[in-house]
Design an enzyme around this catalytic site. Structure first.
Site, PDB file in Angstrom:
ATOM      1  N   LYS A   1      69.181  27.001  29.129  1.00  0.00           N
ATOM      2  CA  LYS A   1      67.713  26.888  29.110  1.00  0.00           C
ATOM      3  C   LYS A   1      67.073  28.126  28.479  1.00  0.00           C
ATOM      4  O   LYS A   1      66.149  28.032  27.658  1.00  0.00           O
ATOM      5  CB  LYS A   1      67.217  26.690  30.549  1.00  0.00           C
ATOM      6  CG  LYS A   1      65.708  26.785  30.734  1.00  0.00           C
ATOM      7  CD  LYS A   1      64.982  25.727  29.915  1.00  0.00           C
ATOM      8  CE  LYS A   1      63.525  26.070  29.745  1.00  0.00           C
ATOM      9  NZ  LYS A   1      62.645  25.413  30.630  1.00  0.00           N
TER      10      LYS A   1
ATOM     11  N   CYS B   1      56.523  29.887  29.103  1.00  0.00           N
ATOM     12  CA  CYS B   1      57.959  29.665  28.892  1.00  0.00           C
ATOM     13  C   CYS B   1      58.487  30.486  27.726  1.00  0.00           C
ATOM     14  O   CYS B   1      59.281  31.392  27.914  1.00  0.00           O
ATOM     15  CB  CYS B   1      58.186  28.179  28.631  1.00  0.00           C
ATOM     16  SG  CYS B   1      57.396  27.141  29.861  1.00  0.00           S
TER      17      CYS B   1
HETATM   18  N1  SAJ Z   1      54.102  27.839  18.681  1.00  0.00           N
HETATM   19  C1  SAJ Z   1      53.923  28.377  17.419  1.00  0.00           C
HETATM   20  N2  SAJ Z   1      54.575  27.796  16.360  1.00  0.00           N
HETATM   21  C2  SAJ Z   1      55.377  26.710  16.515  1.00  0.00           C
HETATM   22  C3  SAJ Z   1      55.560  26.165  17.807  1.00  0.00           C
HETATM   23  C4  SAJ Z   1      54.909  26.755  18.883  1.00  0.00           C
HETATM   24  O1  SAJ Z   1      53.190  29.362  17.231  1.00  0.00           O
HETATM   25  O2  SAJ Z   1      55.919  26.242  15.525  1.00  0.00           O
HETATM   26  C5  SAJ Z   1      53.429  28.452  19.825  1.00  0.00           C
HETATM   27  C6  SAJ Z   1      52.457  27.507  20.525  1.00  0.00           C
HETATM   28  O3  SAJ Z   1      51.222  27.476  19.877  1.00  0.00           O
HETATM   29  C7  SAJ Z   1      52.384  28.122  21.911  1.00  0.00           C
HETATM   30  C8  SAJ Z   1      53.799  28.644  22.110  1.00  0.00           C
HETATM   31  O4  SAJ Z   1      54.386  28.743  20.824  1.00  0.00           O
HETATM   32  O5  SAJ Z   1      51.474  29.202  21.944  1.00  0.00           O
HETATM   33  C9  SAJ Z   1      54.667  27.789  23.009  1.00  0.00           C
HETATM   34  O6  SAJ Z   1      54.471  26.417  22.704  1.00  0.00           O
HETATM   35  P1  SAJ Z   1      55.683  25.379  22.559  1.00  0.00           P
HETATM   36  O7  SAJ Z   1      55.130  24.066  22.191  1.00  0.00           O
HETATM   37  O8  SAJ Z   1      56.723  25.937  21.652  1.00  0.00           O
HETATM   38  O9  SAJ Z   1      56.377  25.386  23.974  1.00  0.00           O
HETATM   39  P2  SAJ Z   1      55.928  25.183  25.502  1.00  0.00           P
HETATM   40  O10 SAJ Z   1      55.810  26.531  26.108  1.00  0.00           O
HETATM   41  O11 SAJ Z   1      54.793  24.256  25.662  1.00  0.00           O
HETATM   42  O12 SAJ Z   1      57.257  24.422  26.041  1.00  0.00           O
HETATM   43  C10 SAJ Z   1      58.543  25.004  25.821  1.00  0.00           C
HETATM   44  C11 SAJ Z   1      59.506  23.918  25.300  1.00  0.00           C
HETATM   45  N3  SAJ Z   1      60.741  24.534  24.841  1.00  0.00           N
HETATM   46  C12 SAJ Z   1      61.279  24.264  23.644  1.00  0.00           C
HETATM   47  O13 SAJ Z   1      60.750  23.524  22.844  1.00  0.00           O
HETATM   48  C13 SAJ Z   1      62.592  24.911  23.305  1.00  0.00           C
HETATM   49  C14 SAJ Z   1      59.777  22.897  26.398  1.00  0.00           C
HETATM   50  O14 SAJ Z   1      60.762  21.957  25.976  1.00  0.00           O
HETATM   51  C15 SAJ Z   1      60.260  23.610  27.675  1.00  0.00           C
HETATM   52  O15 SAJ Z   1      60.505  22.694  28.723  1.00  0.00           O
HETATM   53  C16 SAJ Z   1      59.166  24.574  28.107  1.00  0.00           C
HETATM   54  O16 SAJ Z   1      58.996  25.552  27.057  1.00  0.00           O
HETATM   55  C17 SAJ Z   1      59.575  25.245  29.390  1.00  0.00           C
HETATM   56  O17 SAJ Z   1      59.058  24.853  30.452  1.00  0.00           O
HETATM   57  O18 SAJ Z   1      60.466  26.110  29.357  1.00  0.00           O
END
Ligand code: SAJ
Length: 421
Positions: A212, A266
């Site tokens: 994870k 996360c």
């Molecule tokens: N972000 C970017 N660029 C991207 C993708 C995301 O800047 O290309 C930013 C988003 O805007 C945000 C942050 O990253 O600020 C996190 O967003 P996210 O959509 O990447 O993730 P979370 O925090 O909503 O959810 C993540 C997910 N993990 C992965 O995709 C590996 C989810 O599957 C997990 O269950 C969750 O963390 C968790 O609970 O750990």
């Protein structure tokens, strides 16, 4: 192992959907939370968090009598712990919620029970959980000592669902399940197979914990790469989003998107669980954290440079007459969650530093949280902001902001998500 009932400890973004998913399969679920308001809300068949389709699932489960919430744990066949694991000021993990959840269920454990840790945790936490439970229940045996013959089975099955798509991903994602012993793993697997349609893959507890953390650290590093590219492209006047789109046409390249920084509970947190246990071995993860954490300050500087430019081009304009509009305050698109949001960080820094008006536009909330009422940030509607702003700062790619493009109207924009390019 057969399960008639289960108890979910922690009824937040993960615990409540998991409780509802089990209840939908006619497992009698008791949800436990320390928040009385949450407990009362759920018992009315309503929800206290925003997540698509969760309301319908909870209402059905409560109405049919399969889901109930309470402040007090009761005996059950299985206990799932879905409590927060934040970090402290020094980035060391804070396991106190897990410890107190363990303490709250210890008294009701019975031989044959299964305890599952769902919370994202540093390597070794599942075994710690087993030890904490054993300290409180010397009359029972636990797998970290008794192995396969233990009275209680303990396993880790990290949640992996994406906020905004939780109800779908909970059922369809594969699950990684690691017990302290193979028997613990198999017991946990039989519980998840009740509602998971993805594959339930078996491993050991430590590998499941690290898996994870690895997923979220990998995403953080990939976003940091995109954010680093965005700084280079800004200096060399290249459209970074077009660049990434072109590079991703290579069959083995998949770069993520740059943004104003990385938020949420996360991606910006979990890499620290690896780093704190292996400081000397993690220069890449530490660099990624630094790059993503510095991005909000870079955006603030970029907005200030735009203001300087306006004043240089129109010397009659006073700085205090220039209005900045921050489009989006949530931590990512199409959600209402403002916690750990780089967009909010940027908006508040701009509001504190700018002598003119700074507007915060967030279509997913009704008003700014009470604690921000005294900030200089003014909550505003999209329509009003579009009429009054001089500098348009796009911080979150909400669907509402894709319906217009101030760049084409010749406005000064700072677009951190590339939707107005
Ligand atoms: N972000 C970017 N660029 C991207 C993708 C995301 O800047 O290309 C930013 C988003 O805007 C945000 C942050 O990253 O600020 C996190 O967003 P996210 O959509 O990447 O993730 P979370 O925090 O909503 O959810 C993540 C997910 N993990 C992965 O995709 C590996 C989810 O599957 C997990 O269950 C969750 O963390 C968790 O609970 O750990």
């Amino acid at each position: 192992m057969k399960f008639k009932n289960a108890s979910v400890i922690g009824l937040g973004y993960i615990g409540l959907p998991t409780a509802a998913a089990l209840a939908t399969q006619k497992i009698s679920v008791l949800g436990i939370d320390v928040n009385k308001q949450a407990v009362d809300t759920i018992n009315k068949g309503e929800i206290h968090i925003v997540e698509p389709e969760l309301d319908v699932a909870v209402q059905a489960a409560v109405t049919r009598g399969y889901l109930r919430a309470s402040l007090q744990p009761k005996p059950a066949d299985a206990f799932l712990l879905a409590v927060p694991t934040p970090f402290m000021d020094d980035h060391e993990p804070d396991l106190s919620y897990i410890k107190s959840a363990a303490s709250s269920i210890a008294g009701v454990l019975e031989p044959g029970n299964l305890v599952i840790l769902e919370s994202t945790s540093p390597v070794g936490t599942t075994e710690k959980l087993s030890r904490w439970l054993a300290e409180e229940r010397p009359d029972l045996t636990f797998p970290h000592i008794a192995g396969e013959n233990s009275d209680i089975r303990v396993a880790h099955c990290p949640e992996r669902v994406l906020p905004g798509q939780v109800m779908y991903e909970l059922v369809h994602n594969d699950r990684v399940i690691g017990g302290i012993t193979p028997k613990c793993t198999r017991a946990a697997r039989s519980l998840y197979e009740i509602f998971v349609r993805g594959e339930c893959v078996e491993t050991d507890a430590k590998t499941a914990e690290m898996c994870k953390l690895t997923e979220n650290a990998a995403r953080d590093v990939n976003i940091a790469f995109a954010n680093e590219l965005s700084l280079i492209c800004d200096r060399t006047d290249i459209d970074v989003w077009r660049l990434i789109e072109l590079a991703n046409r290579h069959p083995r390249i998949n770069i993520l998107q740059p943004g104003p920084g990385v938020g949420g509970h996360c991606i910006a947190v979990d890499p620290w669980f690896i780093i704190s246990q292996s400081r000397n071995l993690t220069p890449l993860m530490q660099a990624a954290r630094a790059i993503n954490d510095q991005k909000p300050d870079w955006v603030v500087k970029k907005v200030n440079t735009s203001i300087e430019q306006i004043i240089q081009d129109q010397p009659q304009r006073a700085r205090e007459d220039i209005t900045i509009a921050c489009f989006g305050l949530a931590f990512k698109a199409d959600i209402d969650d403002l916690r750990e949001s780089p967009a909010m960080d940027i908006a508040l820094k701009l509001a504190a530093g700018h002598t003119g008006t700074v507007l915060g536009i967030e279509p997913n909330i009704e008003a700014l949280p009470q604690k921000l009422e005294n900030s200089q940030l003014k909550f505003e509607s999209v329509e009003q902001a579009l009429m009054t702003a001089d500098v348009y700062v796009l911080l979150v790619d909400h669907k509402e902001f894709r319906r217009f493009n101030p760049t084409t109207a010749g406005k000064v924009t700072v677009d951190t998500r590339g939707i107005w390019q």
